[in-house]
Design a protein around this motif. Structure first.
Motif: not given
Ligand code: TRP
Length: 369
Positions: A76-81, A112-113, A122-125, A129-136
Motif C-alpha cells: 500500500t502507499g501514501r503520496a506525501p502532500s 514523493d514525486e 507543492l515543492t519538492l521541499k 518534509k511530509y514524507t518524513y511526517e507521514n512515515m511517523l
C-alpha cells in the motif's frame, strides 16, 4: 441524487458504492468470502464486518494461493502532500491487521514525486518534509519492522526506475487518457507516474526471482492505477495484483471524502482542543432542529457524521449499536453524540501521538533493508 466523482485526484458528491463497483468492474465482498477469510484469521476485523472494506479484485485468488502454501505480500502507499488525516488511517489499520493475521511482508510506497507533479503549488521541499511526517504515522499504526519495507520513489529510484520503464513501455497515451482523463495540457511527469505506482506490486517478485502474489489494500479511488497495472502485468510475465477496497471516511461537512487540503480536516497531529472545536463546529448533524422535536422523533444516525465516524473507529459493536438506537429514539442528543465521538477520537489520537513520537527513532529500521 447529486452526481458523484471518484478519481485518484478528486472525490466529490454522495457516493453510490454499488454503482462504483459496477462502473469500475470490481467485485463486492460477499458473506461467503468473509466466512472463507475467517477460516484463516479466526475473527473478522470490524472494517470488514461493517463492509467499510466492501469491494475487491481477486482476493479469492489470494486465498486460493495462500491455501496452497503460496504466501502473498501486501502493498500500500501514501503520496506525501500534507499531514496524515484520520481518513488515511483507515486502510493502514486494516493492512496492519492483515499483516498480523497472515504474517506477511508489507511494502509501503511513499511516491514523493506524485503530488509534486500533480499539484501546482507543492515543492519538492514540501514533499520531503511530509514524507518524513507521514512515515511517523505509518510506523505509529504498528507495522512489524521485520516484515515492513518503505519504498521512497526518489530515494529508491535506482531500484524502481528499471522496473517502471518496463511498465511504461506497455501503456499508451490513449490508455492513460482513458483511465485518468489526461489532456494535452497535462504535464508529462503525471502521465508517466502510474508506472511508478505499479512497481511495488511486482518488485518483490523481481528481487526474489519468483512470482509472488500481491494484495493491495486501498481506498477505492486508487483503482484506476491498478486496473491499468493489471492489464500490463501478464505482458511482462508477472501476476496481476489483487486488491481490497475501502470506502472514504466522509468529510466533517458530509460531502465527498476527508481531504488534507480542506480547512476542517482532522489531522493526526491535532490537539485535543482542535479536534473538539472541529467536530463541534463542523460535524454535520442528523439531529432535529429543536430539543423537543429530537426527543419526540429521534435523530438520523445514517446521515450524522459523528455517528459515521464511530463506525470507522469504535471497534465495539455493542457500544455502537446502543449509540445508534439511542440516537434514533431521541434518547441521545446531537451534542451528546458529538461528545462521544470527540472523546473516542481524542483517546485514539493520544495513543497514536505517543507512538508517533517514538517512531522518530525507528525510521531507519523501515528504510534500510
Ligand atoms: N497514490 C496514492 C496517494 O495519492 C499513494 C499510493 C502509492 C498508494 N501506492 C499506493 C495508495 C498503493 C494505495 C496503494 O496517496
Amino acid at each position: 441524487m447529486q452526481k458523484f466523482i471518484v478519481t485518484p485526484w478528486e472525490v466529490k458528491g454522495n457516493i453510490d458504492y454499488d454503482k462504483l463497483i459496477k462502473e469500475f468492474g470490481t467485485s463486492k465482498i460477499n458473506d461467503a468470502l468473509l466466512e472463507r477469510t475467517k477460516k484463516h484469521t479466526k475473527d473478522l476485523h470490524y472494517l470488514l464486518k461493517r463492509k467499510i472494506f466492501f469491494s475487491h479484485r481477486d482476493f479469492d485468488w489470494i486465498l486460493n494461493e495462500y491455501e496452497k502454501g503460496n504466501k502473498f505480500f501486501l502493498y500500500t502507499g501514501r503520496a506525501p502532500s500534507s499531514h496524515t488525516h484520520l481518513g488515511h488511517l483507515v486502510p493502514w489499520m486494516f493492512t496492519k491487521w492483515l499483516q498480523d493475521k497472515f504474517k506477511v511482508d508489507l511494502w509501503f510506497q511513499f511516491p514523493d514525486e506524485e503530488k509534486f507533479l500533480f499539484k501546482e503549488n507543492l515543492t519538492l521541499k514540501d514533499t520531503e518534509k511530509y514524507t518524513y511526517e507521514n512515515m511517523l504515522d505509518v510506523i505509529a499504526v504498528g507495522f512489524d519492522p521485520k516484515r515492513t519495507k518503505f519504498l521512497v520513489d526518489t530515494k529508491h529510484a535506482n531500484l524502481m526506475y528499471k522496473e517502471a520503464i518496463k511498465v511504461a513501455k506497455k501503456i499508451t497515451f490513449s490508455t492513460a487518457k482513458g483511465a485518468f482523463g489526461f489532456t494535452d495540457e497535462t504535464n508529462i511527469g503525471s502521465i508517466f507516474y502510474t508506472s511508478m505506482q505499479a512497481v511495488p506490486a511486482f518488485l518483490p517478485s523481481v528481487l526474489k526471482n519468483k512470482k509472488i502474489p500481491c494484495l493491495i489494500p486501498h481506498a477505492i479511488d486508487q483503482d484506476p492505477h491498478f486496473r491499468v497495472a493489471r492489464d500490463v502485468m501478464p505482458k511482462i510475465d508477472q501476476y496481476k495484483p489483487a486488491s481490497i477496497h475501502c470506502r472514504f471516511l466522509p468529510a466533517l461537512t458530509e460531502s465527498g471524502k476527508m481531504s488534507g487540503s480542506e480547512g476542517h480536516t482532522i489531522f493526526t497531529t491535532d490537539s485535543e482542543k482542535e479536534v473538539e472545536n472541529k467536530i463541534k463546529k463542523y460535524a454535520f448533524s442528523g439531529g432535529r432542529d429543536t430539543l423537543e422535536e429530537h426527543r419526540k422523533k429521534g435523530g438520523n444516525p445514517d446521515i450524522d457524521i459523528s455517528y459515521q465516524y464511530l463506525t470507522f473507529f469504535e471497534e465495539d459493536d455493542k457500544k455502537l449499536e446502543k449509540i445508534y438506537q439511542d440516537y434514533k429514539s431521541g434518547k441521545l442528543l446531537s451534542g451528546e453524540l458529538k461528545q462521544i465521538t470527540i472523546e473516542k477520537i481524542n483517546k485514539m489520537l493520544k495513543e497514536h501521538q505517543k507512538k508517533r513520537d517514538k517512531a522518530r527513532k525507528q525510521i531507519d529500521k523501515f528504510l534500510k533493508w
